[in-house]
Design a protein around this motif. Structure first.
Motif, mmCIF file in Angstrom:
data_model
loop_
_atom_site.group_PDB
_atom_site.id
_atom_site.type_symbol
_atom_site.label_atom_id
_atom_site.label_comp_id
_atom_site.label_asym_id
_atom_site.label_seq_id
_atom_site.Cartn_x
_atom_site.Cartn_y
_atom_site.Cartn_z
ATOM 1 N N ALA A 40 -43.920 90.928 98.096
ATOM 2 C CA ALA A 40 -44.814 92.013 97.709
ATOM 3 C C ALA A 40 -43.964 93.188 97.202
ATOM 4 O O ALA A 40 -43.340 93.885 98.009
ATOM 5 C CB ALA A 40 -45.680 92.447 98.886
ATOM 6 N N PRO A 41 -43.911 93.429 95.890
ATOM 7 C CA PRO A 41 -44.574 92.666 94.826
ATOM 8 C C PRO A 41 -43.884 91.326 94.587
ATOM 9 O O PRO A 41 -42.738 91.145 94.996
ATOM 10 C CB PRO A 41 -44.433 93.585 93.610
ATOM 11 C CG PRO A 41 -43.174 94.347 93.874
ATOM 12 C CD PRO A 41 -43.134 94.571 95.352
ATOM 13 N N PRO A 42 -44.567 90.402 93.920
ATOM 14 C CA PRO A 42 -43.968 89.090 93.649
ATOM 15 C C PRO A 42 -42.673 89.224 92.845
ATOM 16 O O PRO A 42 -42.527 90.105 92.003
ATOM 17 C CB PRO A 42 -45.047 88.362 92.839
ATOM 18 C CG PRO A 42 -46.324 89.043 93.205
ATOM 19 C CD PRO A 42 -45.967 90.483 93.428
ATOM 20 N N VAL A 43 -41.727 88.320 93.130
ATOM 21 C CA VAL A 43 -40.470 88.255 92.390
ATOM 22 C C VAL A 43 -40.597 87.099 91.403
ATOM 23 O O VAL A 43 -40.541 85.926 91.781
ATOM 24 C CB VAL A 43 -39.270 88.038 93.329
ATOM 25 C CG1 VAL A 43 -37.977 87.940 92.529
ATOM 26 C CG2 VAL A 43 -39.182 89.163 94.345
ATOM 27 N N ARG A 44 -40.775 87.421 90.123
ATOM 28 C CA ARG A 44 -40.995 86.405 89.091
ATOM 29 C C ARG A 44 -40.108 86.695 87.897
ATOM 30 O O ARG A 44 -39.808 87.841 87.590
ATOM 31 C CB ARG A 44 -42.458 86.391 88.635
ATOM 32 C CG ARG A 44 -43.456 86.016 89.698
ATOM 33 C CD ARG A 44 -44.871 85.879 89.124
ATOM 34 N NE ARG A 44 -45.430 84.560 89.448
ATOM 35 C CZ ARG A 44 -46.149 83.819 88.624
ATOM 36 N NH1 ARG A 44 -46.388 84.244 87.403
ATOM 37 N NH2 ARG A 44 -46.627 82.661 89.012
ATOM 38 N N GLY A 45 -39.711 85.626 87.208
ATOM 39 C CA GLY A 45 -39.009 85.764 85.942
ATOM 40 C C GLY A 45 -37.637 86.392 86.021
ATOM 41 O O GLY A 45 -37.105 86.843 85.011
ATOM 42 N N GLN A 46 -37.021 86.390 87.202
ATOM 43 C CA GLN A 46 -35.694 86.987 87.365
ATOM 44 C C GLN A 46 -34.587 85.929 87.413
ATOM 45 O O GLN A 46 -33.432 86.248 87.666
ATOM 46 C CB GLN A 46 -35.646 87.822 88.654
ATOM 47 C CG GLN A 46 -36.698 88.901 88.750
ATOM 48 C CD GLN A 46 -36.573 89.933 87.649
ATOM 49 O OE1 GLN A 46 -35.488 90.464 87.391
ATOM 50 N NE2 GLN A 46 -37.685 90.225 86.980
ATOM 51 N N GLY A 47 -34.937 84.654 87.176
ATOM 52 C CA GLY A 47 -33.994 83.570 87.355
ATOM 53 C C GLY A 47 -32.941 83.502 86.264
ATOM 54 O O GLY A 47 -33.134 83.964 85.142
ATOM 55 N N MET A 48 -31.819 82.880 86.615
ATOM 56 C CA MET A 48 -30.734 82.635 85.671
ATOM 57 C C MET A 48 -30.648 81.128 85.426
ATOM 58 O O MET A 48 -31.352 80.341 86.057
ATOM 59 C CB MET A 48 -29.407 83.156 86.225
ATOM 60 C CG MET A 48 -28.948 82.455 87.499
ATOM 61 S SD MET A 48 -27.383 83.057 88.194
ATOM 62 C CE MET A 48 -26.198 82.349 87.044
ATOM 63 N N HIS A 49 -29.756 80.729 84.524
ATOM 64 C CA HIS A 49 -29.551 79.311 84.240
ATOM 65 C C HIS A 49 -28.419 78.759 85.106
ATOM 66 O O HIS A 49 -27.439 78.193 84.611
ATOM 67 C CB HIS A 49 -29.249 79.109 82.761
ATOM 68 C CG HIS A 49 -30.417 79.385 81.874
ATOM 69 N ND1 HIS A 49 -31.680 78.904 82.118
ATOM 70 C CD2 HIS A 49 -30.509 80.094 80.713
ATOM 71 C CE1 HIS A 49 -32.502 79.298 81.160
ATOM 72 N NE2 HIS A 49 -31.825 80.022 80.301
ATOM 73 N N GLY A 50 -28.561 78.931 86.393
ATOM 74 C CA GLY A 50 -27.565 78.470 87.339
ATOM 75 C C GLY A 50 -27.766 79.182 88.655
ATOM 76 O O GLY A 50 -28.837 79.734 88.938
ATOM 77 N N LEU A 51 -26.747 79.175 89.498
ATOM 78 C CA LEU A 51 -26.746 79.897 90.763
ATOM 79 C C LEU A 51 -25.383 80.540 90.949
ATOM 80 O O LEU A 51 -24.376 80.047 90.462
ATOM 81 C CB LEU A 51 -27.010 78.962 91.946
ATOM 82 C CG LEU A 51 -28.401 78.364 92.121
ATOM 83 C CD1 LEU A 51 -28.381 77.338 93.254
ATOM 84 C CD2 LEU A 51 -29.430 79.453 92.405
ATOM 85 N N LYS A 52 -25.375 81.632 91.691
ATOM 86 C CA LYS A 52 -24.131 82.219 92.183
ATOM 87 C C LYS A 52 -24.295 82.423 93.691
ATOM 88 O O LYS A 52 -25.372 82.790 94.166
ATOM 89 C CB LYS A 52 -23.840 83.566 91.509
ATOM 90 C CG LYS A 52 -23.547 83.474 90.026
ATOM 91 C CD LYS A 52 -22.202 82.827 89.771
ATOM 92 C CE LYS A 52 -21.889 82.770 88.287
ATOM 93 N NZ LYS A 52 -20.599 82.114 88.021
ATOM 94 N N VAL A 53 -23.228 82.175 94.418
ATOM 95 C CA VAL A 53 -23.256 82.303 95.865
ATOM 96 C C VAL A 53 -22.034 83.104 96.297
ATOM 97 O O VAL A 53 -20.905 82.783 95.894
ATOM 98 C CB VAL A 53 -23.278 80.917 96.536
ATOM 99 C CG1 VAL A 53 -22.985 81.040 98.027
ATOM 100 C CG2 VAL A 53 -24.619 80.241 96.323
ATOM 101 N N ALA A 54 -22.225 84.137 97.101
ATOM 102 C CA ALA A 54 -21.112 84.959 97.574
ATOM 103 C C ALA A 54 -21.557 85.743 98.802
ATOM 104 O O ALA A 54 -22.760 85.965 99.012
ATOM 105 C CB ALA A 54 -20.645 85.920 96.478
#
Length: 616
Positions: free
Chosen positions: A328-342
């Motif tokens: 709340a609010p929704p988390v939409r359209g923030q994606g990338m073409h992969g992942l990062k982890v740290a």
């Protein structure tokens, strides 16, 4: 003097404790990674690893045996300033073998494995692994499959890629096959993924990693049934089961399986042809600071969902799930073409960067920048003057400002941003310490149509607007020092309808890639920013990481029927712990087998002392 020795012992003990704790989180034990290359000037370059478990005063001796004769030591004094050596007296018309022995407190320890070169070995700057056919891989995974301390390879072939987007999709002409090869080129196994995994990277993510801590890497990947064909009349796969599977690294046999994040109704993801529903990523994260968990991600442009699992007792056990629509609010359209982890908050546990938003180790939203879908995403200590890590972003959707920006990794707050409009920042860009006159790393991004390029300093200064070789050049450690070189990429741009074509060749500072001799692969230079060419590679880059030899990085390319592992032969006067024993770097390396290709970055904590650091 006695007090000094006590303090020194306490300092060494504290450093050893730090290194040992992180060593437990390193995905695989490693040997010396000895590499031997016959160079064009009739010398032999020898390189090997410094490990984070090595004592600070460790030294090395180098030995050679010619035609089976008694070994001779090549160095007069134990080597302490680097982890490489140039043998300029090897009789290359005969067979030779080299090895190194660590020296601790004046005593030689167990020798490394030997590396042999046959008589009259070819003078080339790469190691070759022959594939089982005349094809190229689409993706490459790196991991120790048999637990011998050497890194092996899992490829996905053929080297075709179909994008789910409406304007790019086409019917798959073939099926993907996974193939595993030991470091010496021995073929291990092949697995056909079948027609229900379409022929594109967004349908078929995989990661090679030691998931259960037994010293041997498994393969975690998206699979589907192979005994039933769920393609519709056009060739789309929009129905049928989808799985997260774990394969045994030595045999390719499935060990464990669970359901992938549910597809549900395709149109709920934003279209009815499977573009937005078919965006899949996979990775690993140390969510508890101790064991690697599998991270599964579905969705980029609209709904985004994440599941995490631990692989325990040959079973996948869910840790938590996250659905951006439930925020709340929704988390939409923030994606990338992969992942990062740290580890963004430095609590010993990893956060997951899913694009312009991040999740905490417990599956709760860590922060959301709201910037939109980024193509360029790099996590590193980009600005050394600031505490902690930073994230460099290049945002694809049109923006009035901040289309290129640097974000504080702990909070998601923008540190600086480009204060002019951007239209479509595209591909992977480049991040690395390229320009010695500016502190920290530089950030390079470009518009999709090739109309504008931006090279920023770590502090947001616009250094240059030149084309450094397309939208995705690759920065890497290649010569002796902390300043990276880079490999220009192909200058292929997306041209807006009706617009004049952009220049296909980079201007003077970065010569375009050139064709090799007839029938040979494309040749690309390795060069310094505003400086000379210092090497070259041939073929398409499928891997870039410090996988053998000293701390400099290797470039793995694909040509028809072959993997080539290019390694530097430039002597170094410094020594650093192998970069793969940095957790962020190791994760970045693993993630090159899925999604966009991002060269790995260092987390920095294990490399702060001068003898062990790629810092400044």
């Amino acid at each position: 003097m006695k007090l000094f020795h006590i303090c020194l012992m306490l300092l060494v003990g504290a450093l050893s404790g730090l290194l040992s704790a992180d060593a437990a989180q390193s995905p695989e034990p490693m040997d010396r990674g000895l590499v031997v290359i016959a160079t064009a000037d009739e010398n032999v370059y020898i390189g090997w690893r410094l490990l984070m478990t090595d004592p600070p005063d460790i030294a090395f001796n180098v030995y050679r045996s010619t035609a089976g004769a008694k070994a001779i030591k090549l160095n007069r004094q134990p080597i302490t300033q680097s982890t490489n050596f140039v043998d300029n007296k090897a009789p290359l018309d005969r067979a030779n073998a080299w090895w190194v022995t660590p020296v601790i407190n004046g005593r030689e320890q167990k020798a490394s494995d030997r590396v042999e070169l046959p008589a009259n070995t070819p003078k080339r700057q790469y190691l070759s692994i022959k594939l089982q056919g005349d094809y190229q891989p689409n993706k490459l995974g790196i991991g120790d499959l048999d637990g011998d301390g050497k890194l092996d390879f899992v490829i996905k072939q053929p080297g075709l890629n179909i994008d789910p987007g409406q304007n790019y999709w086409r019917r798959s002409p073939d099926t993907y096959k996974l193939e595993a090869y030991r470091h010496d080129g021995t073929f291990l196994w092949r697995k056909d993924l079948g027609w229900n995994i379409e022929l594109g990277i967004w349908y078929s993510p995989m990661v090679v990693f030691d998931l259960d801590g037994d010293g041997k890497a498994e393969i975690a990947l998206k699979t589907a049934p192979t005994d039933v064909d769920y393609r519709d009349v056009e060739g789309h796969v929009l129905t049928g089961p989808e799985y997260l599977s774990v394969l045994d690294g030595m045999t390719g046999k499935e060990i464990a399986r669970t359901d992938w994040i549910a597809r549900g109704k395709v149109s709920d993801w934003g279209d009815n042809y499977g573009n937005r529903a078919s965006r899949h990523m996979i990775g690993v994260a140390y969510l508890d600071g101790k064991r690697p968990s599998v991270v599964v991600h579905r969705g980029t442009y609209t709904t985004m969902r994440v599941d995490t699992y631990n692989f325990i007792d040959k079973q996948l056990k869910k840790v938590w799930s996250w659905n951006g629509d439930h925020e709340a609010p929704p988390v939409r359209g923030q994606g990338m073409h992969g992942l990062k982890v740290a580890d963004l908050d430095e609590d010993g546990r990893d956060e997951i960067i899913i694009g312009a938003a991040a999740l905490d180790d417990d599956g709760k939203l860590f922060w959301n920048t709201g910037l939109g879908h980024p193509d360029v995403v790099y996590v590193a200590d980009i600005d050394p003057a600031r505490p902690g890590l930073e994230i460099a972003y290049g945002i694809e959707p049109k923006r009035g400002e901040d289309g290129i920006c640097l974000v504080e990794a702990r909070t998601g707050k923008i540190i600086w941003g480009l204060k002019q409009p951007t239209t479509h920042i595209h591909d992977q860009g480049m991040v690395g310490d390229l320009a010695p006159n500016f502190p920290g790393m530089e950030i390079y991004c470009g518009e999709a149509d090739g109309s504008r390029f931006y090279l920023h300093s770590a502090r947001g200064e616009l250094i240059a607007t030149e084309n450094l070789g397309g939208l995705s050049p690759r920065a890497l450690y290649w010569d002796d020092g902390p300043i990276k070189a880079y490999i220009p990429g192909p200058s292929r741009f997306r041209r807006p309808q009706g617009a004049p074509p952009a220049s296909a060749s980079p201007p003077g500072d970065a010569p375009a890639r050139r064709p090799g001799p007839q029938g040979d692969p494309m040749v690309s230079p390795i060069r310094k920013y505003k400086g000379p060419q210092i090497g070259e590679i041939a073929g398409r880059i499928v891997g870039l990481a410090d996988i053998i030899g000293d701390w400099r990085e290797e470039v793995i390319t694909s040509v028809d029927g072959e993997l080539r592992i290019y390694t530097t032969t430039i002597p170094a006067t410094t020594r650093r712990v192998t970069l793969l024993q940095d957790r962020l770097y190791r994760n970045d390396t693993a993630f090159q087998s899925m999604g966009y290709f991002y060269p790995p970055q260092l987390g920095g904590k294990l490399f702060e002392t001068p003898a062990r650091s790629v810092g400044r």
